[in-house]
Design a protein around this motif. Structure first.
Motif, short mmCIF file in Angstrom:
data_model
loop_
_atom_site.label_atom_id
_atom_site.label_comp_id
_atom_site.label_asym_id
_atom_site.label_seq_id
_atom_site.Cartn_x
_atom_site.Cartn_y
_atom_site.Cartn_z
N VAL A 20 0.84 -1.20 0.00
CA VAL A 20 0.00 0.00 0.00
C VAL A 20 0.87 1.25 0.00
N TRP A 21 1.90 1.28 0.83
CA TRP A 21 2.81 2.43 0.88
C TRP A 21 3.50 2.63 -0.47
N TYR A 22 3.94 1.54 -1.10
CA TYR A 22 4.64 1.63 -2.38
C TYR A 22 3.72 2.22 -3.46
N PHE A 23 2.51 1.71 -3.56
CA PHE A 23 1.60 2.20 -4.60
C PHE A 23 1.13 3.63 -4.34
N MET A 24 0.96 4.00 -3.09
CA MET A 24 0.60 5.39 -2.79
C MET A 24 1.75 6.32 -3.14
N ARG A 25 2.96 5.93 -2.83
CA ARG A 25 4.14 6.74 -3.16
C ARG A 25 4.32 6.82 -4.67
N ARG A 26 4.11 5.71 -5.34
CA ARG A 26 4.25 5.68 -6.80
C ARG A 26 3.22 6.61 -7.46
N GLY A 27 2.00 6.60 -6.96
CA GLY A 27 0.97 7.48 -7.49
C GLY A 27 1.29 8.94 -7.22
N LYS A 28 1.83 9.23 -6.06
CA LYS A 28 2.18 10.61 -5.73
C LYS A 28 3.30 11.11 -6.63
N VAL A 29 4.28 10.27 -6.93
CA VAL A 29 5.37 10.65 -7.82
C VAL A 29 4.84 10.86 -9.23
N ALA A 30 3.95 10.00 -9.69
CA ALA A 30 3.38 10.13 -11.04
C ALA A 30 2.59 11.43 -11.16
N ARG A 31 1.82 11.78 -10.12
CA ARG A 31 1.08 13.04 -10.15
C ARG A 31 2.03 14.22 -10.14
N GLY A 32 3.12 14.12 -9.41
CA GLY A 32 4.10 15.20 -9.36
C GLY A 32 4.77 15.40 -10.70
N GLU A 33 5.09 14.32 -11.39
CA GLU A 33 5.69 14.44 -12.71
C GLU A 33 4.69 15.01 -13.70
N GLN A 34 3.43 14.62 -13.59
CA GLN A 34 2.40 15.12 -14.49
C GLN A 34 2.20 16.62 -14.24
N ASP A 35 2.18 17.05 -12.99
CA ASP A 35 2.02 18.46 -12.68
C ASP A 35 3.17 19.29 -13.22
N SER A 36 4.40 18.74 -13.15
CA SER A 36 5.54 19.50 -13.66
C SER A 36 5.49 19.62 -15.17
N ARG A 37 4.98 18.58 -15.86
CA ARG A 37 4.87 18.68 -17.32
C ARG A 37 3.81 19.71 -17.70
N VAL A 38 2.71 19.75 -16.97
CA VAL A 38 1.67 20.74 -17.24
C VAL A 38 2.21 22.13 -16.95
N GLY A 39 2.99 22.28 -15.89
CA GLY A 39 3.58 23.57 -15.57
C GLY A 39 4.53 24.04 -16.64
#
Length: 81
Positions: A20-39
């Motif tokens: 659960v910790w791994y998948f939550m962290r993985r999702g948070k990193v993916a959202r962070g990368e997506q936000d930086s691309r949009v930025g």
């Protein structure tokens, strides 16, 4: 009634928590990368996930007293600005 869990049960619980910790962290990193691309596409126009509007000067209408952007006219219909 609820005795101590056995070692295999503890390992299973630890594996579930780790997954659960791994998948939550993985999702948070993916959202962070997506936000930086949009930025990058908007040249930093996003702050806290909301697009910012440009700041405009406001002027007060002489006839009704309402404030409106200097580039546009007052919505009261009077030409007394």
């Amino acid at each position: 009634m609820f005795g101590l869990p056995t070692f295999p049960k503890l390992l299973i619980i630890a594996a579930i928590i780790a997954a659960v910790w791994y998948f939550m962290r993985r999702g948070k990193v993916a959202r962070g990368e997506q936000d930086s691309r949009v930025g990058d596409r908007t040249n930093g126009a996003k702050a806290n996930g909301k697009a910012q509007k440009p700041i405009e000067d406001m002027v007060q209408c002489k006839s009704c007293g309402a404030y409106f952007p200097a580039k546009s006219g007052c919505s009261c219909g009077q030409s007394g600005n």
